[in-house]
Design an enzyme around this catalytic site. Structure first.
Site, mmCIF file in Angstrom:
data_model
loop_
_atom_site.group_PDB
_atom_site.id
_atom_site.type_symbol
_atom_site.label_atom_id
_atom_site.label_comp_id
_atom_site.label_asym_id
_atom_site.label_seq_id
_atom_site.Cartn_x
_atom_site.Cartn_y
_atom_site.Cartn_z
ATOM 1 C CB CYS A 288 -94.350 -42.397 36.273
ATOM 2 S SG CYS A 288 -95.076 -43.657 35.207
ATOM 3 C CD GLU A 466 -103.356 -43.078 30.821
ATOM 4 O OE1 GLU A 466 -103.664 -42.298 29.906
ATOM 5 O OE2 GLU A 466 -102.178 -43.252 31.199
#
Length: 500
Positions: A288, A466
């Site tokens: 990503c 996160e």
């Protein structure tokens, strides 16, 4: 793995028991060879019901709900130790399912163990706040688990992604239902086995295999699931976000990226080349945060491009477990077809392929989903291949003139996950880092990651953060508590009678 990995049909985990579905199954395909690894059971809506019921019941038991943080941390530490002990097994499962080279799989198994160790430490040491009062009372914050959390993970790095969700969600006191990608289901299944071996109570971690349309959708829409954490593509993330919005439950989304990697003319070009190559070709570009849009200042554009082509030609493509392999196949044959289509669109829109742009030749590559490291020049920032996330080993190189031009181009994207800057000017590095609309910025490096540092994206790259302490708080809800200190609000103690 244990008996369920060598049987004809792999089972999934509900309430500490391995459950099979002989009527609905799917195949795991090795992208390096095209061979079938094994078949796996599909978890249906009925299995989701059972998993949620077991998770809800387990989360409510005093043995878990009232477990002291340092005791919960001990379980997480045992999980970490078992991940280390079974690291080769975990790495081998990931390699067989998504084609990452052995060295990267091994490193990611180590990273997964480190993630559980980190959140064990956070679990044991993290405190809450006593907040400033505005009267004669004590006010404080308490953090409570949601209850049942659904964790849905992608196929590109299941070892790290599953640890990054499961470890903090458990540390926060939740029960977790893990739904790994149907392309890479086995690492999650082994994690469930390891958790039980480490002493995690049955039902606190359930692992369901299946696709998004059946298993994933049933899980997100289940009324017993109180929070969803998803990593994957933006289109799927948007659909999950809409389902969560209808249910008024929180959702964390770590989604796609089209990250700008920026080189100014005063940069150390040799060092930049190494980071650029690692940032886009490591893991076959299936990351990503891959630096897929390379912006190079015009005065060094030709020089840097030549260095990149030369360096890209030296990358050793091969079987993931072959000695010296630096790049394996992409994750599936369907995914390779999509990469080929986007490279074809780049050529159709005027792009020049400077490196790769095709499948490799040779008998050793014929059965696998291999694609060469690819560099494309001659496109502008509006080209399809520049704007869409290819998620493969394809680098689009674009020139820029000055700082203003660079920022305008770099921010002209629906995505905003990561970015990289190469320059000797620290003041410029600071200005550009602040101006870039990304959740993560690297300066004179790329793809340096730490479990202790929050991670997430701007714009279509996601919601929530996160990793770090915030990565644990992500799985908790805050509660304000007010405790009066006014003596008039307390009962008056009875005084002993002085009468004889």
């Amino acid at each position: 793995m244990s008996q369920q990995s060598v049987s004809d049909l792999k089972s999934f985990l509900i309430n500490g028991e391995w459950v099979s579905n002989p009527t609905e199954s799917f195949e795991s395909i090795n992208p390096a060879t095209g061979e079938v690894n094994y078949r796996l059971s599909v978890a249906t809506a009925l299995h989701v019901d059972a998993a949620v019921a077991s998770a809800k019941a387990a989360a409510a038991l005093p043995s878990w709900k009232e477990m002291l943080p340092h005791v919960r941390a001990q379980i997480l530490m045992r999980i970490a130790a078992l991940i280390v002990e079974r690291g080769d097994e975990l790495a081998g499962l990931q390699m067989a399912e998504n084609g990452k080279v052995w060295s990267e799989c091994k490193a990611q198994a180590g990273s997964a163990a480190a993630t559980f160790r980190y959140y064990a430490a956070v679990c044991e040491t993290l405190g809450a706040e006593v907040t400033p009062s505005r009267g004669n009372y004590l006010s404080m914050t308490s953090y409570e688990p949601y209850g049942v959390v659904a964790a849905i993970t992608p196929w590109n790095s299941p070892l790290t992604m599953e640890a990054q969700k499961v470890a903090p969600a458990l540390a926060a006191g939740n029960a977790v239902i893990l739904k790994p990608s149907e392309i890479t289901p086995s690492a999650g299944l082994l994690l469930g086995e390891i958790a039980l071996q480490a002493g995690l109570p049955p039902g606190i971690l359930n692992v369901l295999t299946g696709n998004g349309a059946i298993t994933g959708k049933s899980l997100v829409q289940h009324p017993g699931v109180r929070m969803v954490s998803f990593t994957g593509g933006t289109a799927s993330g948007r659909a999950i976000g809409m389902m969560a919005a209808e249910r008024l439950i929180p959702v964390a989304l770590e989604l796609g990226g089209k990250s700008p990697h920026i080189v100014f003319d005063d940069a150390n070009l040799e060092a930049a080349v190494e980071s650029i190559v690692g940032g886009i070709f490591e893991g076959s570009g299936q990351s990503c945060v891959a630096g897929s849009r390379l912006f190079v200042q015009s005065s060094v554009y030709d020089k840097l491009t030549a260095l990149l082509v030369k360096r890209g030609q030296a990358i050793k493509l091969g079987l993931p477990d072959a000695p010296g392999s630096q790049m394996g196949p992409v994750s599936s044959f369907a995914h390779r077809t999509r990469i080929e289509q986007l490279v074809a669109s780049a050529v159709a829109e005027g792009g020049q392929v400077l490196l790769g742009g095709q499948r490799p030749e040779g008998q050793e590559f014929e059965q696998g989903a291999y694609y060469l490291p690819t560099i494309v020049a001659g496109l502008d920032n509006q080209a399809t291949a520049v704007r869409e996330e290819i998620f493969g080993p394809v680098l689009c190189v674009l020139p820029f003139t000055d700082e203003a031009d660079l920022i305008a181009q770099a921010n002209d994207s629906a995505f905003g996950l990561a970015s990289g800057i190469w320059t000797a000017n620290y003041q410029r590095a600071w200005r550009v880092a602040r101006a870039l609309e990304t959740g993560l910025v690297w300066i004179n490096t790329y793809k340096q990651l730490s479990i202790s540092t929050p991670f997430g994206g701007f714009k279509d790259s996601g919601i929530g953060r996160e990793k770090g302490v915030t990565g644990l708080r992500l799985y908790q809800q805050s509660k304000g508590i007010y405790w009066s200190m006014d003596p008039d609000n307390f009962p008056v103690a009875a005084t002993a009678s002085t009468e004889s």
